[in-house]
Design a protein around this motif. Structure first.
Motif, PDB file in Angstrom:
ATOM      1  N   ALA A 102     -52.581 -52.837  23.653  1.00  0.00           N
ATOM      2  CA  ALA A 102     -52.571 -53.414  22.312  1.00  0.00           C
ATOM      3  C   ALA A 102     -53.943 -53.972  21.940  1.00  0.00           C
ATOM      4  CB  ALA A 102     -51.520 -54.518  22.238  1.00  0.00           C
ATOM      5  N   CYS A 103     -54.645 -54.559  22.896  1.00  0.00           N
ATOM      6  CA  CYS A 103     -56.000 -55.064  22.635  1.00  0.00           C
ATOM      7  C   CYS A 103     -56.930 -53.909  22.237  1.00  0.00           C
ATOM      8  CB  CYS A 103     -56.549 -55.791  23.856  1.00  0.00           C
ATOM      9  SG  CYS A 103     -55.782 -57.397  24.174  1.00  0.00           S
ATOM     10  N   ALA A 104     -56.820 -52.793  22.951  1.00  0.00           N
ATOM     11  CA  ALA A 104     -57.639 -51.622  22.630  1.00  0.00           C
ATOM     12  C   ALA A 104     -57.312 -51.110  21.232  1.00  0.00           C
ATOM     13  CB  ALA A 104     -57.427 -50.533  23.673  1.00  0.00           C
ATOM     14  N   THR A 105     -56.043 -51.095  20.901  1.00  0.00           N
ATOM     15  CA  THR A 105     -55.612 -50.636  19.573  1.00  0.00           C
ATOM     16  C   THR A 105     -56.120 -51.577  18.488  1.00  0.00           C
ATOM     17  OG1 THR A 105     -53.623 -49.648  20.535  1.00  0.00           O
ATOM     18  CG2 THR A 105     -53.602 -50.062  18.158  1.00  0.00           C
ATOM     19  N   TRP A 106     -56.052 -52.878  18.742  1.00  0.00           N
ATOM     20  CA  TRP A 106     -56.496 -53.885  17.768  1.00  0.00           C
ATOM     21  C   TRP A 106     -57.973 -53.698  17.422  1.00  0.00           C
ATOM     22  CZ3 TRP A 106     -53.992 -57.725  15.049  1.00  0.00           C
ATOM     23  CH2 TRP A 106     -54.789 -58.708  14.451  1.00  0.00           C
ATOM     24  N   THR A 107     -58.779 -53.456  18.432  1.00  0.00           N
ATOM     25  CA  THR A 107     -60.224 -53.335  18.189  1.00  0.00           C
ATOM     26  C   THR A 107     -60.567 -52.078  17.386  1.00  0.00           C
ATOM     27  OG1 THR A 107     -60.526 -52.244  20.338  1.00  0.00           O
ATOM     28  CG2 THR A 107     -60.829 -54.623  20.271  1.00  0.00           C
ATOM     29  N   ARG A 108     -59.683 -51.091  17.408  1.00  0.00           N
ATOM     30  CA  ARG A 108     -59.923 -49.873  16.628  1.00  0.00           C
ATOM     31  C   ARG A 108     -59.496 -50.033  15.176  1.00  0.00           C
ATOM     32  NH1 ARG A 108     -58.022 -47.288  21.468  1.00  0.00           N
ATOM     33  NH2 ARG A 108     -55.954 -46.992  20.523  1.00  0.00           N
ATOM     34  N   GLY A 109     -58.801 -51.136  14.870  1.00  0.00           N
ATOM     35  CA  GLY A 109     -58.391 -51.396  13.501  1.00  0.00           C
ATOM     36  C   GLY A 109     -57.168 -50.620  13.086  1.00  0.00           C
ATOM     37  N   PRO A 110     -55.942 -51.152  13.344  1.00  0.00           N
ATOM     38  CA  PRO A 110     -54.724 -50.404  13.011  1.00  0.00           C
ATOM     39  C   PRO A 110     -54.296 -50.532  11.550  1.00  0.00           C
ATOM     40  CG  PRO A 110     -54.150 -52.464  14.081  1.00  0.00           C
ATOM     41  CD  PRO A 110     -55.656 -52.407  14.059  1.00  0.00           C
ATOM     42  N   GLY A 111     -55.107 -51.215  10.720  1.00  0.00           N
ATOM     43  CA  GLY A 111     -54.706 -51.443   9.334  1.00  0.00           C
ATOM     44  C   GLY A 111     -53.864 -52.700   9.226  1.00  0.00           C
ATOM     45  N   ALA A 112     -53.681 -53.216   8.017  1.00  0.00           N
ATOM     46  CA  ALA A 112     -52.979 -54.489   7.820  1.00  0.00           C
ATOM     47  C   ALA A 112     -51.536 -54.411   8.318  1.00  0.00           C
ATOM     48  CB  ALA A 112     -53.009 -54.882   6.337  1.00  0.00           C
ATOM     49  N   ALA A 113     -50.790 -53.381   7.898  1.00  0.00           N
ATOM     50  CA  ALA A 113     -49.396 -53.246   8.330  1.00  0.00           C
ATOM     51  C   ALA A 113     -49.315 -53.051   9.840  1.00  0.00           C
ATOM     52  CB  ALA A 113     -48.736 -52.075   7.617  1.00  0.00           C
ATOM     53  N   GLY A 114     -50.240 -52.250  10.381  1.00  0.00           N
ATOM     54  CA  GLY A 114     -50.260 -52.019  11.815  1.00  0.00           C
ATOM     55  C   GLY A 114     -50.609 -53.272  12.591  1.00  0.00           C
ATOM     56  N   ALA A 115     -51.532 -54.092  12.043  1.00  0.00           N
ATOM     57  CA  ALA A 115     -51.942 -55.315  12.723  1.00  0.00           C
ATOM     58  C   ALA A 115     -50.772 -56.290  12.839  1.00  0.00           C
ATOM     59  CB  ALA A 115     -53.108 -55.962  11.981  1.00  0.00           C
ATOM     60  N   VAL A 116     -50.026 -56.458  11.743  1.00  0.00           N
ATOM     61  CA  VAL A 116     -48.857 -57.355  11.784  1.00  0.00           C
ATOM     62  C   VAL A 116     -47.824 -56.826  12.771  1.00  0.00           C
ATOM     63  CG1 VAL A 116     -46.960 -58.343  10.443  1.00  0.00           C
ATOM     64  CG2 VAL A 116     -49.239 -58.176   9.428  1.00  0.00           C
ATOM     65  N   GLY A 117     -47.572 -55.523  12.710  1.00  0.00           N
ATOM     66  CA  GLY A 117     -46.619 -54.923  13.636  1.00  0.00           C
ATOM     67  C   GLY A 117     -47.052 -55.064  15.081  1.00  0.00           C
ATOM     68  N   LEU A 118     -48.353 -54.937  15.327  1.00  0.00           N
ATOM     69  CA  LEU A 118     -48.881 -55.049  16.690  1.00  0.00           C
ATOM     70  C   LEU A 118     -48.725 -56.476  17.220  1.00  0.00           C
ATOM     71  CD1 LEU A 118     -50.248 -53.111  18.694  1.00  0.00           C
ATOM     72  CD2 LEU A 118     -52.460 -53.963  17.873  1.00  0.00           C
ATOM     73  N   VAL A 119     -48.990 -57.472  16.379  1.00  0.00           N
ATOM     74  CA  VAL A 119     -48.813 -58.872  16.785  1.00  0.00           C
ATOM     75  C   VAL A 119     -47.352 -59.144  17.116  1.00  0.00           C
ATOM     76  CG1 VAL A 119     -48.851 -61.260  15.954  1.00  0.00           C
ATOM     77  CG2 VAL A 119     -50.830 -59.784  15.590  1.00  0.00           C
ATOM     78  N   LEU A 120     -46.450 -58.680  16.240  1.00  0.00           N
ATOM     79  CA  LEU A 120     -45.026 -58.888  16.487  1.00  0.00           C
ATOM     80  C   LEU A 120     -44.569 -58.138  17.740  1.00  0.00           C
ATOM     81  CD1 LEU A 120     -43.568 -58.631  12.869  1.00  0.00           C
ATOM     82  CD2 LEU A 120     -43.905 -60.701  14.232  1.00  0.00           C
ATOM     83  N   THR A 121     -45.096 -56.937  17.934  1.00  0.00           N
ATOM     84  CA  THR A 121     -44.719 -56.125  19.093  1.00  0.00           C
ATOM     85  C   THR A 121     -45.050 -56.830  20.401  1.00  0.00           C
ATOM     86  OG1 THR A 121     -44.893 -54.001  17.965  1.00  0.00           O
ATOM     87  CG2 THR A 121     -45.274 -53.992  20.347  1.00  0.00           C
ATOM     88  N   ILE A 122     -46.309 -57.214  20.561  1.00  0.00           N
ATOM     89  CA  ILE A 122     -46.726 -57.826  21.830  1.00  0.00           C
ATOM     90  C   ILE A 122     -46.190 -59.253  21.934  1.00  0.00           C
ATOM     91  CG2 ILE A 122     -48.702 -58.424  23.280  1.00  0.00           C
ATOM     92  CD1 ILE A 122     -48.083 -55.425  22.980  1.00  0.00           C
TER      93      ILE A 122
END
Length: 376
Positions: A102-122
């Motif tokens: 998830a950290c690797a994905t975050w640094t690549r920029g998943p977009g606003a919707a993806g960022a919120v989803g990634l925070v909730l996921t982890i």
């Protein structure tokens, strides 16, 4: 086959093949990664919240309850079996692998919707990992106690190891316990009280332990400092690896993670109160002082945390042998569903307040109530 032959047949754990399903939780982020790669949609990162908070509650309803308890004759063998322990051990590498991914994905920029989803996921994965830490932290084996602290590191909630075992289990279902919610208290009022109260209580408990031995709490033997050092080392290593951009993600997912824990704390003892005996002391903890649920699906995913009464009565008892009691107050649904209800106070009170009052025969003075509730 005769009745006598049936009587001597060894008891079998019918849930044995189901327990590894608990590892689906830390595997979900990788499923989301594959979905994101296939669809190139940032909404793929919402897969984990949708499964945990939507699909699992639905399966809970469809599958229903399991009230079976293992016979006491089978308990020693079940407790000693390494199979059940290894399932909890395997949760940790999957948990940390998901965090790194998830950290690797975050640094690549998943977009606003993806960022919120990634925070909730982890956040959800690491929040549920606190339950794994809870299972491990109650055991006497040193390796399990250290693994408990490691599982707590991603949420920065290492003090839970001290407060839960030596604070909550002593004061549970009393007004003095910051982790026992009160009748009429919303989750949003409970959250700051339990987060700050548990932290303060943990530090007092650990400080007192060291001062009784004539030493400063600022020592390498301080269990809270052990756990916080693990969080610091983890966050430092991830920041060095992925850059400072990852720090907001680490902090946000940690808040989500320990908020999930506190939501579970909120529903486990809501409004329940141990009465004082003739000597003015609180009665012994018994099955009436925890809300329970026998929903099979969430019990498998949460290592039977929902059989909470037996856990409080027997903290060393392993998850595979926890029992259901008829005298325990029962939640109308599993934890995943009740967690969602807790986020909507009017709905929560509509569902739960009358159940608390029914448990006490309509007498609110016997419940653990928030200020002003009895007048209302």
């Amino acid at each position: 086959m005769s009745v006598m032959d049936v009587a001597v047949l060894p008891w079998r754990d019918t849930k044995r093949p189901l327990w590894p399903l608990a590892l689906v939780v830390p595997a979900l982020p990788f499923a989301a990664l594959l979905l994101a790669a296939a669809t190139r949609s940032p909404w793929a990162w919402w897969l984990t919240p949708v499964v945990i908070l939507g699909v699992i509650p639905l399966i809970d309803v469809l599958v229903g309850d399991d009230h079976t308890n293992p016979p006491e004759a089978a308990v020693p063998a079940l407790q000693a079996s390494p199979y059940y322990r290894w399932i909890t051990y395997l949760f940790l590498p999957a948990q940390f692998a998901a965090l790194v991914m998830a950290c690797a994905t975050w640094t690549r920029g998943p977009g606003a919707a993806g960022a919120v989803g990634l925070v909730l996921t982890i956040g959800l994965v690491n929040g549920i990992a606190i339950n794994t830490a809870h299972e491990l932290g109650h055991k006497r084996e040193n390796v399990e106690r250290w693994l408990s602290k490691i599982a707590l590191a991603p949420t920065g909630y290492g003090h839970f190891f001290v407060e839960h075992n030596r604070g909550h289990h002593v004061r549970v279902a009393t007004p003095e316990d910051p982790a026992s919610s009160r009748l009429g208290e919303s989750y949003y009022r409970f959250w700051p009280r339990t987060v700050l109260g548990s932290l303060s209580s943990a530090w007092r408990l650990e400080t007192s332990r060291h001062r009784l031995r004539g030493r400063s709490p600022w020592t390498v033997r301080n269990e809270i400092l052990h756990a916080w050092a693990m969080t610091l080392a983890l966050f430092t290593g991830l920041t060095i690896t992925f850059g400072p951009r990852v720090l907001p993600f680490l902090l946000l997912q940690a808040i989500v993670g320990f908020s999930v824990l506190e939501a579970v704390n909120y529903l486990e003892h809501y409004g329940l109160l141990r009465q004082r005996n003739a000597a003015g002391r609180y009665e012994k903890v018994d099955p009436r002082h925890s809300w329970n649920s026998d929903r099979l699906t969430t019990n498998v995913f949460l290592f039977q945390l929902q059989r909470h009464s037996d856990h409080h009565a027997n903290p060393l008892r392993r998850y595979q042998v926890l029992r259901s009691f008829d005298v325990s107050p029962q939640l109308p649904a599993g934890y995943a569903t009740m967690l969602l209800l807790a986020l909507i106070p009017p709905l929560w009170r509509r569902v739960m307040d009358h159940r608390v009052l029914a448990h006490y025969g309509g007498d609110a003075s016997l419940a653990n109530t928030t200020r002003g509730y009895r007048r209302r």
